[in-house]
Design an enzyme around this catalytic site. Sequence first.
Site, PDB file in Angstrom:
ATOM      1  CB  THR A   1      15.811   4.714  38.800  1.00 47.49           C
ATOM      2  OG1 THR A   1      14.556   4.104  39.130  1.00 47.49           O
ATOM      3  CG2 THR A   1      16.674   3.739  38.016  1.00 47.49           C
TER       4      THR A   1
ATOM      5  N   GLY B   1      16.751   8.106  43.045  1.00 49.12           N
ATOM      6  CA  GLY B   1      17.255   7.821  44.384  1.00 49.12           C
ATOM      7  C   GLY B   1      17.666   9.025  45.200  1.00 49.12           C
ATOM      8  CB  THR B   2      18.079  12.518  44.467  1.00 47.29           C
ATOM      9  OG1 THR B   2      16.905  12.857  43.713  1.00 47.29           O
ATOM     10  CG2 THR B   2      19.167  12.044  43.508  1.00 47.29           C
TER      11      THR B   2
ATOM     12  CB  ILE C   1       9.981   5.926  47.892  1.00 49.59           C
ATOM     13  CG1 ILE C   1       8.648   6.131  48.630  1.00 49.59           C
ATOM     14  CG2 ILE C   1      10.288   4.432  47.750  1.00 49.59           C
ATOM     15  CD1 ILE C   1       7.441   5.593  47.884  1.00 49.59           C
TER      16      ILE C   1
ATOM     17  CE1 TYR D   1       2.013   7.421  39.910  1.00 49.86           C
ATOM     18  CE2 TYR D   1       0.254   6.421  41.192  1.00 49.86           C
ATOM     19  CZ  TYR D   1       1.585   6.732  41.030  1.00 49.86           C
ATOM     20  OH  TYR D   1       2.499   6.348  41.979  1.00 49.86           O
TER      21      TYR D   1
END
Length: 250
Positions: free
Chosen positions: A13, A15-16, A19, A151
């Site tokens: 996920t 993934g474009t 990382i 976060y």
Amino acid sequence: MSKQLEGKTAVVTGGTTGIGLGAAKRLAEEGAHVFLIGRRKEQVDAAVAEIGADATGLVGDVTSSDDLDRLYEAVKARGQGLDIVFVNAGGGEFATLEQVTEKHFDDTFGLNVKALLFTVQKALPLLNEDASVILNASTAATRGAKAFGVYGASKAAVRALARTWAAELAERKVRVNAISPGPIETPGITGLAPDAAAADELKAEFARSIPLGRMGRPEEVGNVVVFLASGASSFMTGADVFVDGGLNQV
């Protein structure tokens, strides 16, 4: 020469870019067929073109239950089950305690925790024996960095879920581990700053804080994802692997 992940099927996920893209490329280089999902079609298309025939891209938002269902329907249609899930999609913004709003909290936990949970839950029917689930946590979970509390708390939740799911899925011979990257050279890091000059200063500050004297590269995190996805880590589950240049270690 045989590849470590020959014949495996993976989902990444986010993934474009960053990382996620670094990991997707490394998984494909080691023989896995990678399904990646991202919100922007142009980035999805570019990532698939860069990875090649071993990638299938879907445009979708992991915070959408329907989009996750479409992702796993595509995996199911391939007919080989699922061996690797790298739940990478996530993000955050700086906000001190005084500045935190309900939207900031809901957006951060919605992406980093809720979407992560349902990404894994919806994968369960497809997971093959000896599958590996890898959750992207963060060094922020244990550092207490100023203005990064929400976060950091969301990533601490990710760490807790990795432990719990490792226990729950052990009988199925599914391993669950977390990784905790330090500052990595990605668009997400640049996006934390309001402008290019501030981004450069932020990255320089990160580099000064790391014992190795530099920020990490996406492919370096990808190498650890490959390790956790492969048989080389067959006796590891419930772990949190730091990829941080020594930031939280020294």
